[in-house]
Design a protein around this motif. Structure first.
Motif, mmCIF file in Angstrom:
data_model
loop_
_atom_site.group_PDB
_atom_site.id
_atom_site.type_symbol
_atom_site.label_atom_id
_atom_site.label_comp_id
_atom_site.label_asym_id
_atom_site.label_seq_id
_atom_site.Cartn_x
_atom_site.Cartn_y
_atom_site.Cartn_z
ATOM 1 N N VAL A 1 38.743 -15.808 -80.515
ATOM 2 C CA VAL A 1 37.486 -16.457 -80.878
ATOM 3 C C VAL A 1 37.718 -17.905 -81.313
ATOM 4 N N SER A 2 38.659 -18.115 -82.218
ATOM 5 C CA SER A 2 38.874 -19.457 -82.751
ATOM 6 C C SER A 2 39.746 -20.318 -81.842
ATOM 7 N N GLY A 3 40.708 -19.683 -81.154
ATOM 8 C CA GLY A 3 41.657 -20.458 -80.389
ATOM 9 C C GLY A 3 41.452 -20.467 -78.896
ATOM 10 N N ALA A 4 40.435 -19.739 -78.400
ATOM 11 C CA ALA A 4 40.266 -19.672 -76.944
ATOM 12 C C ALA A 4 38.810 -19.825 -76.527
ATOM 13 N N SER A 5 38.021 -18.756 -76.693
ATOM 14 C CA SER A 5 36.659 -18.751 -76.133
ATOM 15 C C SER A 5 35.636 -19.416 -77.040
ATOM 16 N N HIS A 6 35.881 -19.427 -78.364
ATOM 17 C CA HIS A 6 34.947 -19.981 -79.353
ATOM 18 C C HIS A 6 33.590 -19.299 -79.279
ATOM 19 N N THR A 7 33.614 -18.027 -78.946
ATOM 20 C CA THR A 7 32.406 -17.218 -78.908
ATOM 21 C C THR A 7 32.801 -15.773 -79.150
ATOM 22 N N ILE A 8 31.813 -14.911 -79.330
ATOM 23 C CA ILE A 8 32.068 -13.490 -79.546
ATOM 24 C C ILE A 8 31.114 -12.694 -78.672
ATOM 25 N N SER A 9 31.616 -11.673 -78.058
ATOM 26 C CA SER A 9 30.792 -10.772 -77.262
ATOM 27 C C SER A 9 31.470 -9.418 -77.228
ATOM 28 N N ILE B 1 28.573 -20.624 -77.417
ATOM 29 C CA ILE B 1 29.672 -21.379 -78.016
ATOM 30 C C ILE B 1 29.318 -21.710 -79.462
ATOM 31 N N ILE B 2 30.204 -21.338 -80.364
ATOM 32 C CA ILE B 2 29.952 -21.515 -81.793
ATOM 33 C C ILE B 2 30.422 -22.900 -82.234
ATOM 34 N N ASN B 3 29.535 -23.610 -82.944
ATOM 35 C CA ASN B 3 29.847 -24.944 -83.479
ATOM 36 C C ASN B 3 30.367 -25.887 -82.397
ATOM 37 N N SER B 4 29.676 -25.909 -81.266
ATOM 38 C CA SER B 4 30.129 -26.744 -80.156
ATOM 39 C C SER B 4 30.069 -28.235 -80.491
ATOM 40 N N ALA B 5 29.154 -28.612 -81.378
ATOM 41 C CA ALA B 5 29.017 -30.028 -81.730
ATOM 42 C C ALA B 5 30.089 -30.476 -82.725
ATOM 43 N N THR B 6 30.301 -29.669 -83.754
ATOM 44 C CA THR B 6 31.256 -30.051 -84.806
ATOM 45 C C THR B 6 32.661 -29.499 -84.581
ATOM 46 N N ARG B 7 32.772 -28.442 -83.766
ATOM 47 C CA ARG B 7 34.040 -27.747 -83.525
ATOM 48 C C ARG B 7 34.642 -27.208 -84.822
ATOM 49 N N VAL C 1 36.587 -6.340 -84.242
ATOM 50 C CA VAL C 1 36.184 -6.554 -85.640
ATOM 51 C C VAL C 1 36.853 -7.810 -86.197
ATOM 52 N N GLY C 2 38.101 -8.073 -85.766
ATOM 53 C CA GLY C 2 38.750 -9.313 -86.176
ATOM 54 C C GLY C 2 38.040 -10.526 -85.616
ATOM 55 N N GLY C 3 37.627 -10.447 -84.351
ATOM 56 C CA GLY C 3 36.900 -11.551 -83.736
ATOM 57 C C GLY C 3 35.529 -11.754 -84.345
ATOM 58 N N ALA C 4 34.833 -10.662 -84.656
ATOM 59 C CA ALA C 4 33.501 -10.761 -85.257
ATOM 60 C C ALA C 4 33.589 -11.396 -86.651
ATOM 61 N N THR C 5 34.619 -11.029 -87.403
ATOM 62 C CA THR C 5 34.817 -11.620 -88.735
ATOM 63 C C THR C 5 35.071 -13.116 -88.628
ATOM 64 N N THR C 6 35.893 -13.502 -87.661
ATOM 65 C CA THR C 6 36.158 -14.920 -87.428
ATOM 66 C C THR C 6 34.890 -15.668 -87.057
ATOM 67 N N ALA C 7 34.103 -15.073 -86.153
ATOM 68 C CA ALA C 7 32.862 -15.708 -85.711
ATOM 69 C C ALA C 7 31.895 -15.883 -86.877
ATOM 70 N N ALA C 8 31.810 -14.864 -87.744
ATOM 71 C CA ALA C 8 30.909 -14.949 -88.891
ATOM 72 C C ALA C 8 31.284 -16.108 -89.808
ATOM 73 N N LEU C 9 32.584 -16.269 -90.058
ATOM 74 C CA LEU C 9 33.024 -17.371 -90.921
ATOM 75 C C LEU C 9 32.799 -18.720 -90.257
ATOM 76 N N MET C 10 32.970 -18.782 -88.938
ATOM 77 C CA MET C 10 32.702 -20.024 -88.222
ATOM 78 C C MET C 10 31.233 -20.413 -88.340
ATOM 79 N N ILE C 11 30.360 -19.412 -88.279
ATOM 80 C CA ILE C 11 28.912 -19.671 -88.324
ATOM 81 C C ILE C 11 28.448 -20.031 -89.731
ATOM 82 N N TYR C 12 28.899 -19.254 -90.729
ATOM 83 C CA TYR C 12 28.352 -19.406 -92.070
ATOM 84 C C TYR C 12 29.161 -20.343 -92.960
#
Length: 360
Positions: free
Chosen positions: A270-278, A185-191, A101-112
């Motif tokens: 999510v933010s510091g390693a894989s930059h993805t969520i699964s 990979i989330i935000n692979s272009a802009t990081r 749930v912590g990773g999913a929350t991080t991923a959501a903020l990265m996306i939106y």
């Protein structure tokens, strides 16, 4: 005149710290000898070469070394998160869900919010939000335990599967084009939302964040009033009530801390390693961290060594599997033997064995 002799086992009153560590060192050396015999017996290979392969796979190059350090830090952080709950004898088996749930929350903020917020603000927001998500996931079973005395083991375990389904729903909602259970990979272009380097080190922030939590947990458990309350509740809730400790509040607060730290581990993954969520983002670390916490006897600094050892062996398994065409389970066998000896050494640290002679 003596009739016979018998074996007598008695608990030690105390043992010098250097003697305790000498016993552990002897146990490790004996385990390596046994591992060498097993390796040679099963594969007819030189055990030294296998050991070299494990070492090379874990720290053979600078990149491998940093990946090992990164994964050690994540495993250590989860173990730190489990420490107060387990010290309170609240069997938190839900770290996997709290990480997700912590990773999913991080991923959501990265996306939106990745393109609309400055990096420092986004990082702080992701950190706080992932911790809050973990707190919620930890407090839910704590409330039921405190007020309805539910079984926390089953409750937290089932919440792992609920978290997996939430992550699956999020991935489908985010319309993964590959159709698999990963958002890519989330935000692979802009990081945007990627944890930045620190001092030129790719995973520098991972190390700093985890070490801060490690030191903080050591101080919290050893010197704070709340840490004392956790220990008393773990020993006896009746004693805690007699000492006018609010047991319900302690349970809820402690599980909030435990879940929050595990949620931060999801942020780092999510933010510091894989930059993805699964659904496999946690990767079983929530269960491995239980071993780390127990082996370390909830000592935050000992957890550093245990976490490094387990990750070291995990990375070495990949190397020997490819280098010697061995099954990765070969490293699991080696790890299991070493852990068996280490756990066994604790018996000789806590107890002494003596032969007593019985008189006629």
């Amino acid at each position: 005149m003596f009739k016979d002799s018998s074996l007598h086992i008695a608990a030690r009153d105390s043992i010098a710290w250097w003697k305790a560590w000498l016993v552990r060192l002897i146990a490790v050396l004996l385990s390596l000898i046994v591992c060498a015999i097993v390796i040679f017996g099963l594969t007819k290979m030189n055990p030294v070469e296998v050991y070299k392969g494990i070492f090379s796979g874990a720290v053979g190059t600078s990149r491998r070394a940093w990946v090992t350090i990164r994964d050690t830090m994540v495993l250590l952080l989860i173990a730190i998160g489990l420490t107060p709950a387990f010290k309170m004898k609240f069997w938190n088996i839900g770290a996997e869900g709290q990480i997700l749930v912590g990773g999913a929350t991080t991923a959501a903020l990265m996306i939106y919010a990745g393109d609309s917020l400055p990096t420092p603000v986004l990082m702080i927001l992701m950190f706080v939000a992932s911790m809050a998500a973990g707190v919620i996931w930890g407090v839910i079973p704590a409330i039921f335990k405190a007020y309805f005395n539910t079984n926390e083991t089953l409750f937290t375990l089932m919440l792992n599967y609920v978290a997996m389904q939430i992550v699956t729903f999020c991935i489908v909602y985010w319309e993964n084009p590959a159709g698999s259970n990963t958002v890519g990979i989330i935000n692979s272009a802009t990081r945007a939302g990627w944890l930045p380097e620190l001092g030129g080190l790719t995973y520098g922030w991972n190390v700093v964040i985890v070490l801060v939590f490690t030191i903080g947990m050591y101080i919290y458990m050893k010197y704070s009033k709340q840490g004392y309350e956790v220990a008393v509740v773990g020993e006896s809730q009746d004693t805690a009530r007699y000492a006018r400790i609010n047991v319900k509040r302690t349970i809820i607060r402690t599980m909030g801390i435990s879940g929050g730290i595990c949620g931060v581990a999801g942020f780092l993954l999510v933010s510091g390693a894989s930059h993805t969520i699964s659904t496999s983002t946690a990767g079983g670390r929530g269960f491995t961290a239980i071993i780390v916490a127990w082996l370390s006897k909830f000592n935050a600094f000992v957890m550093i060594l245990v976490s490094f050892f387990l990750v070291f062996m995990e990375k070495g398994a990949i190397q020997i599997a490819s280098q010697f065409n061995l099954n990765e389970n070969a490293s699991d066998v080696i790890t299991g033997i070493i852990l068996f000896f280490i756990l066994g050494s604790e018996f000789f640290i806590r107890y002494r064995i003596a032969f007593t002679k019985a008189h006629k």
